[in-house]
Each structure stands twice: as structure tokens, then as C-alpha cells.
Write a protein that holds these residues in place. Sequence first.
Motif, PDB file in Angstrom:
ATOM      1  N   VAL A   1       7.127  13.239  -2.815  1.00 15.73           N
ATOM      2  CA  VAL A   1       7.600  12.208  -1.876  1.00 15.73           C
ATOM      3  C   VAL A   1       9.092  12.005  -2.114  1.00 15.73           C
ATOM      4  CG1 VAL A   1       7.328   9.840  -1.051  1.00 15.73           C
ATOM      5  CG2 VAL A   1       5.341  11.092  -1.901  1.00 15.73           C
ATOM      6  N   PRO A   2       9.943  12.750  -1.419  1.00 13.57           N
ATOM      7  CA  PRO A   2      11.381  12.673  -1.644  1.00 13.57           C
ATOM      8  C   PRO A   2      11.997  11.341  -1.212  1.00 13.57           C
ATOM      9  CG  PRO A   2      10.764  14.733  -0.580  1.00 13.57           C
ATOM     10  CD  PRO A   2       9.575  13.827  -0.512  1.00 13.57           C
ATOM     11  N   LEU A   3      13.272  11.193  -1.529  1.00 13.37           N
ATOM     12  CA  LEU A   3      13.975   9.924  -1.398  1.00 13.37           C
ATOM     13  C   LEU A   3      13.987   9.379   0.021  1.00 13.37           C
ATOM     14  CD1 LEU A   3      15.783   7.704  -2.557  1.00 13.37           C
ATOM     15  CD2 LEU A   3      17.730   9.224  -2.277  1.00 13.37           C
ATOM     16  N   ARG A   4      14.261  10.217   1.006  1.00 18.75           N
ATOM     17  CA  ARG A   4      14.464   9.707   2.360  1.00 18.75           C
ATOM     18  C   ARG A   4      13.232   8.973   2.881  1.00 18.75           C
ATOM     19  NH1 ARG A   4      16.155  13.763   7.075  1.00 18.75           N
ATOM     20  NH2 ARG A   4      16.830  14.816   5.188  1.00 18.75           N
ATOM     21  N   THR A   5      12.063   9.520   2.647  1.00 21.42           N
ATOM     22  CA  THR A   5      10.848   8.893   3.170  1.00 21.42           C
ATOM     23  C   THR A   5      10.379   7.734   2.303  1.00 21.42           C
ATOM     24  OG1 THR A   5       8.565   9.323   3.873  1.00 21.42           O
ATOM     25  CG2 THR A   5       9.358  10.586   2.007  1.00 21.42           C
ATOM     26  N   SER A   6      10.582   7.815   0.975  1.00 24.84           N
ATOM     27  CA  SER A   6      10.136   6.722   0.099  1.00 24.84           C
ATOM     28  C   SER A   6      11.080   5.529   0.151  1.00 24.84           C
ATOM     29  CB  SER A   6      10.016   7.215  -1.347  1.00 24.84           C
ATOM     30  OG  SER A   6      11.242   7.734  -1.812  1.00 24.84           O
ATOM     31  N   ALA A   7      12.344   5.741   0.583  1.00 26.91           N
ATOM     32  CA  ALA A   7      13.317   4.653   0.687  1.00 26.91           C
ATOM     33  C   ALA A   7      13.444   4.143   2.116  1.00 26.91           C
ATOM     34  CB  ALA A   7      14.680   5.111   0.172  1.00 26.91           C
TER      35      ALA A   7
ATOM     36  N   SER B   1       6.266   5.991  -2.033  1.00 27.92           N
ATOM     37  CA  SER B   1       5.306   6.111  -0.920  1.00 27.92           C
ATOM     38  C   SER B   1       5.955   6.793   0.286  1.00 27.92           C
ATOM     39  CB  SER B   1       4.805   4.721  -0.506  1.00 27.92           C
ATOM     40  OG  SER B   1       4.036   4.147  -1.540  1.00 27.92           O
ATOM     41  N   PRO B   2       5.254   7.718   0.933  1.00 30.01           N
ATOM     42  CA  PRO B   2       5.818   8.468   2.073  1.00 30.01           C
ATOM     43  C   PRO B   2       5.676   7.698   3.385  1.00 30.01           C
ATOM     44  CG  PRO B   2       3.647   9.313   1.559  1.00 30.01           C
ATOM     45  CD  PRO B   2       3.928   8.222   0.544  1.00 30.01           C
ATOM     46  N   PHE B   3       6.419   6.606   3.544  1.00 28.77           N
ATOM     47  CA  PHE B   3       6.312   5.772   4.737  1.00 28.77           C
ATOM     48  C   PHE B   3       6.577   6.564   6.012  1.00 28.77           C
ATOM     49  CE2 PHE B   3       7.483   2.600   1.465  1.00 28.77           C
ATOM     50  CZ  PHE B   3       6.436   1.713   1.641  1.00 28.77           C
ATOM     51  N   LEU B   4       7.489   7.518   5.946  1.00 29.71           N
ATOM     52  CA  LEU B   4       7.887   8.271   7.135  1.00 29.71           C
ATOM     53  C   LEU B   4       7.212   9.630   7.196  1.00 29.71           C
ATOM     54  CD1 LEU B   4      11.721   7.530   6.919  1.00 29.71           C
ATOM     55  CD2 LEU B   4       9.903   6.102   7.874  1.00 29.71           C
ATOM     56  N   GLY B   5       6.198   9.844   6.377  1.00 32.80           N
ATOM     57  CA  GLY B   5       5.575  11.156   6.302  1.00 32.80           C
ATOM     58  C   GLY B   5       6.444  12.106   5.495  1.00 32.80           C
ATOM     59  N   ILE B   6       6.106  13.383   5.563  1.00 34.27           N
ATOM     60  CA  ILE B   6       6.872  14.391   4.819  1.00 34.27           C
ATOM     61  C   ILE B   6       7.339  15.484   5.758  1.00 34.27           C
ATOM     62  CG2 ILE B   6       5.769  13.952   2.597  1.00 34.27           C
ATOM     63  CD1 ILE B   6       3.882  16.265   3.179  1.00 34.27           C
ATOM     64  N   LEU B   7       7.559  15.109   7.010  1.00 29.96           N
ATOM     65  CA  LEU B   7       7.868  16.095   8.041  1.00 29.96           C
ATOM     66  C   LEU B   7       9.172  16.821   7.773  1.00 29.96           C
ATOM     67  CD1 LEU B   7       6.439  16.986  10.596  1.00 29.96           C
ATOM     68  CD2 LEU B   7       7.859  15.409  11.885  1.00 29.96           C
ATOM     69  N   SER B   8      10.220  16.083   7.403  1.00 29.02           N
ATOM     70  CA  SER B   8      11.529  16.703   7.209  1.00 29.02           C
ATOM     71  C   SER B   8      11.705  17.253   5.809  1.00 29.02           C
ATOM     72  CB  SER B   8      12.640  15.680   7.483  1.00 29.02           C
ATOM     73  OG  SER B   8      12.635  15.323   8.845  1.00 29.02           O
ATOM     74  N   GLU B   9      10.903  16.773   4.879  1.00 29.21           N
ATOM     75  CA  GLU B   9      11.123  17.129   3.485  1.00 29.21           C
ATOM     76  C   GLU B   9      10.473  18.450   3.089  1.00 29.21           C
ATOM     77  OE1 GLU B   9      10.901  14.074   4.585  1.00 29.21           O
ATOM     78  OE2 GLU B   9      12.899  13.563   3.884  1.00 29.21           O
TER      79      GLU B   9
ATOM     80  N   ASP C   1      -1.859  13.404   8.846  1.00 25.79           N
ATOM     81  CA  ASP C   1      -1.159  12.114   8.905  1.00 25.79           C
ATOM     82  C   ASP C   1       0.257  12.236   8.357  1.00 25.79           C
ATOM     83  OD1 ASP C   1      -3.339  10.837  10.005  1.00 25.79           O
ATOM     84  OD2 ASP C   1      -4.092  10.080   8.080  1.00 25.79           O
ATOM     85  N   LEU C   2       0.396  12.943   7.234  1.00 24.88           N
ATOM     86  CA  LEU C   2       1.699  13.049   6.577  1.00 24.88           C
ATOM     87  C   LEU C   2       2.669  13.927   7.352  1.00 24.88           C
ATOM     88  CD1 LEU C   2       0.565  13.330   2.841  1.00 24.88           C
ATOM     89  CD2 LEU C   2       1.476  11.327   4.027  1.00 24.88           C
ATOM     90  N   THR C   3       2.172  14.834   8.172  1.00 24.66           N
ATOM     91  CA  THR C   3       3.059  15.663   8.993  1.00 24.66           C
ATOM     92  C   THR C   3       3.238  15.081  10.389  1.00 24.66           C
ATOM     93  OG1 THR C   3       1.160  17.057   9.567  1.00 24.66           O
ATOM     94  CG2 THR C   3       2.559  17.797   7.755  1.00 24.66           C
ATOM     95  N   LEU C   4       2.817  13.832  10.578  1.00 29.43           N
ATOM     96  CA  LEU C   4       2.996  13.104  11.845  1.00 29.43           C
ATOM     97  C   LEU C   4       2.351  13.828  13.015  1.00 29.43           C
ATOM     98  CD1 LEU C   4       6.703  11.879  11.473  1.00 29.43           C
ATOM     99  CD2 LEU C   4       4.594  10.824  10.646  1.00 29.43           C
ATOM    100  N   SER C   5       1.200  14.432  12.769  1.00 31.22           N
ATOM    101  CA  SER C   5       0.474  15.088  13.846  1.00 31.22           C
ATOM    102  C   SER C   5      -0.188  14.039  14.733  1.00 31.22           C
ATOM    103  CB  SER C   5      -0.600  16.022  13.277  1.00 31.22           C
ATOM    104  OG  SER C   5      -0.015  17.015  12.471  1.00 31.22           O
ATOM    105  N   LYS C   6      -0.246  14.320  16.015  1.00 28.33           N
ATOM    106  CA  LYS C   6      -0.861  13.387  16.944  1.00 28.33           C
ATOM    107  C   LYS C   6      -2.367  13.335  16.722  1.00 28.33           C
ATOM    108  CE  LYS C   6       2.610  13.728  20.589  1.00 28.33           C
ATOM    109  NZ  LYS C   6       2.868  14.009  22.031  1.00 28.33           N
TER     110      LYS C   6
END
Length: 709
Positions: free
Chosen positions: A420-426, A336-344, A364-369
Motif C-alpha cells: 500500500v504505497p504512499l499516495r493511496t494510504s495518504a 490503508s489503500p483508500f484509493l485502491g492500488i490502480l496507479s501503484e 475492489d482494489l483495482t477499482l473494477s466496476k
Amino acid sequence: MSTGSPFLWYRDKDSLKIGEVNRYLIRYRRVDPSRHEIFFRLKNVEKTTIRAIHLLNGPFIVYCHVVPCNYDPKKRFVPEDMESNREVVFRNSIKPNQAFNVKLYLNGNSLLKKEDDEDIFQWEVDVVSQIVITRNTKINYDLMIGDDLSSMKRLNHSALQHTLTTLGTKTSTSIGLNSGPVEDDDGVIGESRNPQLQVFKRNTHDIWSNEPRYADKPVQLIWLTHGILSNLTADMLYLKDTLEDRVNNDNILVRGFNGNAGKTEKGVKKLGIAAGNALIDLIEKRKYNFDKISFIGHSLGGLVQLYTIKYILSVKGTSYFEQHGIEPINLISLASPFLGILSEMSFLIAWFLDLGTLGKTGRDLTLSKTIPSLLSLNADEDKSAFKPLLETLPDDPLQTFLGKFKHLTLYANAVNDGIVPLRTSALLYLDWEALGDVTELKKNKKAKLDHQHQEDSHSLATNTTRDTVGEIPGDDLSDSSESNKKGVGSVYKQLLSLNFNLANQETSDKPPIKHKLSRKEKRFLRITAKGTDNISDPVEDEPEDNELLPTVSPPSKSTTSGTSETQKLTIPPKASAFESAINALICPIPSTRYVTNPESRDYVIFHDRFYHFKNLPKDDPKSKREWLKLFIFNYNNDWKMTKQVNIAKKYHTNQLNWRKVLVNLPPDAHNNIVVRRRFANGYGWGVIEHICGKWTAHVGHIRKWGNTG
């Protein structure tokens, strides 16, 4: 027997929409001992031309598998003649005008029982829609069972082929069982024409409308939530089946909300509200006495289920579940992309998502306001209404309620997941040096799938508060220990092929090459935390003498300077979103050996640790001073990490203990982790078994069909 075609014993014509499944139980009583086989044929009777059109409404393909009754994935399965017939067969993509022909062997693998000196054989068949976009179109298929495959093929070809799909017309035809008995030239559709053959059919509603084992006793509700471009009823069916087969200690009911299928673009908020209303309705109908509840979400579903909980607490009160006598047990997320996918994601992909691709969900996934409507603003709301949804999602009342779950668990793909890469799913913080555990798993030949079916060796202690914390290293690595000379990178290189920047890295006992830490390496060092095998174990600041894995020491003043030199740190490479998309369409499928021989399956869980946090890394004042420069000149890097760090910290408090499980799956890892299709995504079986191990041991592999004689 029908007077039409004596070779045709059973025929069913039906259509499937998004998320729909038809399950058939085929039972044959052999009267003639000389008969050793019968035939099954499934044809997608949509027009061939539809393959190239309406891609946005499809794809118009179906999945099908045929399994003899004595197949058990945890035991070695030996076909009678492997070269001519594997007996356990499946087809992931049956395209328009394509057919799937299967020879059903009458042998020990399909023998259900002996009755009145006659043998009774049984097979199970699933026919699953692969439509992922629209809720309006459907796929038509023709299913036949008989004793002459050649004649069945001719019968198929002689029929007028027409599509059931709406192709720009206002109406569409429908052939199926829901409208009552339908006849063709050979008799009634959906009824056996041979007294020796019985076929029991269950549609999607039947499969998902089962009752708990004891309807009059307290029930644990397990609420499933599907992910992006996904659906509950088909894509989470294997998880549902396995939970119902495995969990026998608890009286469970597996449910979810399928109304969000085909509505991915609506945004996490709307998806969560719709699912929340469905859950409220289920609880308040009081058909069952729910005393426990667990949540399992895949991909985007992990975020949706969090908003579902937050919505319920907001509109019904923070004590809603307590008032109904319901105790939170498990909250489980799968990639799950808890932190979005902004950096990935690359700048280009993130830009397209931000512009509106995937609608509000993409934003939402790109953390847009967000831009709230005037009606939604009131005097009680503050500036949080304008913040990205994922940034405010873990705020109260959700954060406090998460602490009430006995178990908070996330599963993350370490490799092969560009969705959904590791950094956001972990959730960002990991015991990076402990990922070397995979070394022993790869070397240990006994660490195979059989371990996954045993009782979970890790403690399942409750989600209680602990004062111990993982030490968060600073900007440098220490090479003081002998074990640290090989570095974290050598572990990745040997076992996960994550040799992203190992061109000059030595893997021998020679002194490591020194270099200046890059900004990327420093960012990863700032999110390194320690985990433990048991939630009750203290986390020591320094490793024990018998610890095999390298540890990162706190940075000294000399090592944090900009001119410091140290051993090169290997960072896991970003998975390719494009490659993951291709793998989702053309995914590597398990081999026959993998399906039939448990010893051939690698142990997919290689990191399973509890994380307890008291303190997190302090914000870097320098990064705050330079945020504008980073935003302008380094769009895709540090300022995005800062956003993700802020979100991750909200999920890591001294009230929340997370169990983080990392898995090593081949492509298509994002769908494999939830086993979207039972055999096509069979590489993820070990993950589902690991989840079910949280409840109880296996009780049997034969699925219950009720009173079918």
C-alpha cells in the motif's frame, strides 16, 4: 515431582490454527541459591516434509518470544552476559521439526520479588501461529521447561513425531488442553511437576475476552480491523496489549471481528457486513454501557471498517450510534489503500488482480466496476450501483458520519511499502514540500524513541469545520526563493534516498538545472496541499520569513505553457510489490541493540500535520477531452490518477479535517507499521506509541494477569 523424568518440570502439547496465540507466564521459586538457570524448549513437531507442501495452507511455522519480567522497551536493558545470552529472545519462524531453546537466567532481570527469604523469578512467553491462508489446518508444538536441556532434547527426539495437519485425510488428531487432561510417559500434560514452578496459560479466547477495568461504568469501545491475508487475534495483538497498558484515562474495551480471517478474497462489502453484524451484536447485547467508540484498521482493514460503519448506518439508521448514546471519537487507519492500488501496481499485477486473484477484493482494489445482482437493484438505486466500490464507499451516509468523529487520522508509509504505497494510504493530498521535516529529525540526535513516549506535542483539537484551505499548486514550480533552489528532491536524496531522477540534480548553491516538466511531475504538483501543525492554526497562502521549507507558488501563465522550463521535481519512487512480498517472508529483524537500547532507535514519525480543505483543484477540461486516448495509450497513468482524485475529493470536504502522519520504517514496512509480531516487527513500536499518545500517558509495562498468586 514426577517419577518419570526428574529433569522435566513442565510439558505442554498443543496446536494452533490461524490467528491463534498461547501465552504462558512462567514463575519459578528458587530454593537452592546455587541454581542460576533453568531451560525452556519449544519444538514445532510437524513433519519436516511439510515445509515443501501445502504452501497454500500455511506457512506451518510459529513465532515465539521469551521475555523476563523486568524488561521495559522504553528503558535500557542490560543482559548479564550479552555474548552468551541476550535474555530477551525471539524466533520469527520456527519451521516444522525445528526447535527454539532458551536459557532462563535467574538474575535481577527476571527477579519478580522476594518472599519468605526466597527469590521468585518470572518470564512471559508467546507462541503464535503464522498460518495466513486457511482456517482448517493447524500446527502442533511441544513445549518443555526443566533443568537439563540435553535430556529434554533426547526426550523430544525419542517421541513419535506425527503431524496434526490434515494432509488429504478426512480426520486429524488433536493433542491439547481443550479436550481435558492428557498424559504422556512423564505425567499430565499442561501441569507443573515441580512445586517450585508455576505456569499460567492463556489461550486466544482468554486474551481477547478480558473485561474493561470498570465493567459497571461507561466504556469506550476500540474496534480493531485486520488487513489483507491477516487476522485480528494474532496480528493485532501487540496493538491491543499496548492500548490496554497505555490507556488508563479512559475505561476501554478492545475488540474486533476475527471471523474474516482467511476470507480476504470475499471483497470489502462482505467483509464489512460480517464485521458490522458482529459490532451490532456486541453493542445490542448491552453487557457493557458503551458511551464512546473508536476504530483502528490496518491495510485492507481501513476499508473494511469504513464499510462496516456504512453498513450499520444503512441498515440500522443514520442515528444508530446516537440512539445508543455512543459518541464517535477516533477513526485511525494504518497503511490503508483508500484509493485502491490502480496507479501503484504494474499493469501485469493489476491485470491479475482484476481477473480474480484475491477474488472480489482484488477487483475492489483495482477499482473494477461492480455488476449488481437483479435482486439488489430497485427503483431507489441509481447508477452508483455499477461504480467501483471504493468510489462509492465515501458517499453518504458515511461521509456525513465521518464528520462526527473527533479525530480522523491516517498513518502512511513513505518508503518500503509496495503493498500500500504512499499516495493511496495518504489520501493523495500531501504537503510535499513539508516532508523536509525529516531533515531535522535525522540531524537531531535527541529525536529518538523517548520522544514517542511523551505526551503528543500536536494539538488534538476536534474535527471541526474550518474555512481555511491548503493552496493547491498548478502545473509548475516557482524557483523564486533561495530555499527553493535546492528543491524538494534534495531533501529526499539526503534523507530518504528517494533519488529517483536526480542524476543531474545539483544539491549545492549553484543554479538548478532547468528542464521541461514531465507529465508525472505535473500530476504531483496538482495534488500538493498545505498542512498545519495545529488544527486551529490558519493556513497562510505564503510562507513566513522564518519558514525553512520551500513552498510552491501558484503557476503563472508563462509557467503553465507546454514549453516552460523549471527546476526538476523529484517524485518518490514506487515501492516494489514483489520486494515487499519477499520482505514479508524474509523480513529484516531488529538487532539486539535495538531491542535493549532505546537510544539506538530512530524517531520514525517525520511528518505529522492537519489538513483542512475548502476548495480542491478544479478538474482539467483537457484531461476530460482526452480520456479515451489516455485510456488506450496510457493505461497505467493519467486516467487512473483521475479516478483516484475523484475518490480523494470525497474524503476531503470542509466538514472533514484529517491528521496525516507519515512514517519512515525499514522493510517490512507494511507489517512493521502495525507491529504484526512484537519483536520481529519491532521497528514499528514508535507508530503504536504515537497512536496510544492520543489517549493518555503510559501507566506501566507489566501486563495484568489477574489473580495468579
